[in-house]
Design a protein around this motif. Structure first.
Motif, PDB file in Angstrom:
ATOM      1  N   ALA A  18      25.857  44.986  82.766  1.00  0.00           N
ATOM      2  CA  ALA A  18      27.031  43.924  84.100  1.00  0.00           C
ATOM      3  C   ALA A  18      28.097  43.867  82.137  1.00  0.00           C
ATOM      4  O   ALA A  18      30.078  43.071  82.556  1.00  0.00           O
ATOM      5  CB  ALA A  18      26.743  42.438  84.186  1.00  0.00           C
ATOM      6  N   ILE A  19      27.935  43.311  81.255  1.00  0.00           N
ATOM      7  CA  ILE A  19      28.733  43.166  80.138  1.00  0.00           C
ATOM      8  C   ILE A  19      30.276  44.589  80.465  1.00  0.00           C
ATOM      9  O   ILE A  19      31.046  44.239  79.844  1.00  0.00           O
ATOM     10  CB  ILE A  19      28.213  42.557  78.664  1.00  0.00           C
ATOM     11  CG1 ILE A  19      27.835  41.328  78.951  1.00  0.00           C
ATOM     12  CG2 ILE A  19      29.369  42.372  77.970  1.00  0.00           C
ATOM     13  CD1 ILE A  19      26.814  41.246  77.417  1.00  0.00           C
ATOM     14  N   SER A  20      29.391  45.487  80.256  1.00  0.00           N
ATOM     15  CA  SER A  20      30.401  46.871  79.937  1.00  0.00           C
ATOM     16  C   SER A  20      31.064  46.860  81.235  1.00  0.00           C
ATOM     17  O   SER A  20      32.522  47.195  81.034  1.00  0.00           O
ATOM     18  CB  SER A  20      29.837  48.304  79.993  1.00  0.00           C
ATOM     19  OG  SER A  20      29.006  48.196  81.504  1.00  0.00           O
ATOM     20  N   GLU A  21      31.109  46.479  82.131  1.00  0.00           N
ATOM     21  CA  GLU A  21      31.683  46.233  83.410  1.00  0.00           C
ATOM     22  C   GLU A  21      32.370  45.201  84.514  1.00  0.00           C
ATOM     23  O   GLU A  21      32.799  44.819  84.706  1.00  0.00           O
ATOM     24  CB  GLU A  21      31.205  46.510  84.459  1.00  0.00           C
ATOM     25  CG  GLU A  21      29.821  47.891  84.699  1.00  0.00           C
ATOM     26  CD  GLU A  21      29.283  48.360  85.715  1.00  0.00           C
ATOM     27  OE1 GLU A  21      29.099  47.069  87.132  1.00  0.00           O
ATOM     28  OE2 GLU A  21      28.451  48.711  86.290  1.00  0.00           O
ATOM     29  N   CYS A  22      32.487  44.102  82.595  1.00  0.00           N
ATOM     30  CA  CYS A  22      33.394  43.452  82.479  1.00  0.00           C
ATOM     31  C   CYS A  22      34.336  43.018  81.269  1.00  0.00           C
ATOM     32  O   CYS A  22      33.312  42.397  80.462  1.00  0.00           O
ATOM     33  CB  CYS A  22      32.270  41.958  82.447  1.00  0.00           C
ATOM     34  SG  CYS A  22      33.365  40.652  82.921  1.00  0.00           S
ATOM     35  N   SER A  23      35.234  43.486  81.808  1.00  0.00           N
ATOM     36  CA  SER A  23      35.996  43.900  80.457  1.00  0.00           C
ATOM     37  C   SER A  23      37.008  42.038  80.010  1.00  0.00           C
ATOM     38  O   SER A  23      36.892  41.548  80.252  1.00  0.00           O
ATOM     39  CB  SER A  23      37.417  44.299  80.735  1.00  0.00           C
ATOM     40  OG  SER A  23      37.746  43.853  82.027  1.00  0.00           O
ATOM     41  N   HIS A  24      35.928  42.584  78.480  1.00  0.00           N
ATOM     42  CA  HIS A  24      36.208  40.981  77.660  1.00  0.00           C
ATOM     43  C   HIS A  24      36.838  41.321  76.586  1.00  0.00           C
ATOM     44  O   HIS A  24      36.768  42.433  75.877  1.00  0.00           O
ATOM     45  CB  HIS A  24      35.390  40.240  78.005  1.00  0.00           C
ATOM     46  CG  HIS A  24      34.378  41.344  77.771  1.00  0.00           C
ATOM     47  ND1 HIS A  24      33.719  42.105  78.032  1.00  0.00           N
ATOM     48  CD2 HIS A  24      33.901  41.005  75.848  1.00  0.00           C
ATOM     49  CE1 HIS A  24      32.795  42.753  76.581  1.00  0.00           C
ATOM     50  NE2 HIS A  24      33.085  42.414  75.777  1.00  0.00           N
ATOM     51  N   ASP A  25      37.588  40.379  76.196  1.00  0.00           N
ATOM     52  CA  ASP A  25      37.930  39.750  74.384  1.00  0.00           C
ATOM     53  C   ASP A  25      37.242  39.331  73.633  1.00  0.00           C
ATOM     54  O   ASP A  25      37.715  39.504  72.128  1.00  0.00           O
ATOM     55  CB  ASP A  25      39.672  39.427  74.283  1.00  0.00           C
ATOM     56  CG  ASP A  25      39.939  38.420  75.204  1.00  0.00           C
ATOM     57  OD1 ASP A  25      38.825  37.359  75.138  1.00  0.00           O
ATOM     58  OD2 ASP A  25      40.914  37.452  75.084  1.00  0.00           O
TER      59      ASP A  25
END
Length: 349
Positions: A18-25
């Motif tokens: 889930a986190i890998s598919e949710c681009s974030h800084d």
């Protein structure tokens, strides 16, 4: 089922996806003080959350308000959240509703991930894109439709719940059964909810979520068939708001369970719902949820709360009713006298 919803068998692995598919800084994690204590330890060792910023708000639906919302916005701003940040909402329906609304409005919208930790949030609040807060004494009065990037559903969190909160979520599953199929409805009435088998329950949760997702996909903004998900809620929300004003708040699922009894009664009167199925369902609910402590003197206040329901058209109280299990009739109306009869049936059987 929508691929945003992950019925999780490996919490860390699914969280990584889930986190890998949710681009974030930056990653922020929102909890209330109870879920921070009881549920954060289940995910806190995940390496992907090592540098996450924590935001904690007071628990309970009474804090699903502007003050808590403002506190989340302030924390995001203070810790340097940008349009490219991601908020993980770890908690029950109060956290996913408020957190989703905060994420959807901060800098005109940042990505968020829901990790529901209560049965109610797993089958209802965290799925379907409804976000919001209570306002002016009314449930979910302010909010927006906004989908989370992912919802991770893992029933190991249910080990942190008491029996009342398990039952609260189960009422929404029962609603999904009533609006979908006789087979599902019957299975729910026969399941041992007092000593639940969590692996079997996870499968049932997956089926329940699929019912909601199918309906939401057909009608994302509640113009038609999505109103079926409000079965039990017109009277249920009124009971919930009334209980808050009495300073004796009902859990959401308990209010919905009582609303189901009333709205099945209305369905019998107005749309021909079978009486035997009404009595079978009402018997189950009374056995596990009891009955609310209302009297006929409370009816005017309850009717007043019903007039604020968001499904109403032109001030007329609007119901979703059933012709039978799985046979839905939206946009139904009836007289205040018949609504009072349904409340009598709720109290007295």
């Amino acid at each position: 089922m929508d691929n945003r919803v992950i019925i999780s068998s490996s919490l860390y692995q699914d969280l990584a996806i889930a986190i890998s598919e949710c681009s974030h800084d930056k990653i922020f994690v929102l909890t209330d003080n109870i879920t921070h204590e009881k549920c954060w330890p289940l995910v806190g060792n995940f390496i992907g959350l090592r540098h996450a910023h924590h935001i904690t708000i007071p628990c309970s639906d009474s804090h699903k308000d502007l003050a808590s919302l403002s506190a989340v916005w302030e924390s995001l701003s203070k810790e340097g959240a940008t349009r490219h940040s991601c908020l993980i909402c770890l908690g029950g329906g109060m956290v996913t509703d408020l957190g989703g609304f905060a994420a959807s409005t901060f800098k005109r919208g940042i990505n968020y991930i829901n990790i529901p930790t209560t049965l109610l949030a797993m089958v209802d609040a965290s799925v379907g894109g409804k976000t919001g807060i209570n306002f002016n004494g009314l449930k979910n009065e302010i909010g927006v439709f906004s989908d989370s990037q992912h919802v991770i559903i893992n029933t190991q969190f249910l080990n942190t719940l008491d029996q009342e909160n398990i039952l609260s979520g189960y009422a929404e599953m029962l609603k999904h059964g009533l609006i979908s199929s006789t087979k599902t409805w019957s299975e729910l009435l026969q399941f041992d909810i007092i000593n639940p088998d969590l692996s079997q329950l996870q499968s049932m949760v997956g089926s329940s979520v699929a019912v909601k997702q199918d309906i939401v996909s057909q009608d994302p903004y509640e113009k038609g068939i999505r109103k079926s998900l409000n079965f039990g809620h017109t009277i249920g929300h009124a009971l919930e708001s009334w209980s808050m004003h009495q300073n004796k708040p009902l859990l959401h699922g308990y209010a919905v369970a009582f609303g189901i009894i009333c709205e099945l009664y209305l369905s019998c009167i107005l749309t021909g719902f079978p009486k035997d199925k009404l009595h079978t369902t009402a018997k189950f609910i009374r056995e596990y949820y009891g009955i609310p402590r209302i009297t006929c003197e409370d009816y005017p206040a309850l009717l007043e709360f019903m007039t604020h329901d968001k499904k109403n058209i032109g001030g007329t109280i609007n119901f979703t009713l059933l012709e039978d299990v799985g046979k839905i009739r939206v946009n139904q109306t009836c007289s205040p006298e018949v609504i009072k009869e349904s409340l009598d049936f709720l109290r007295e059987g």
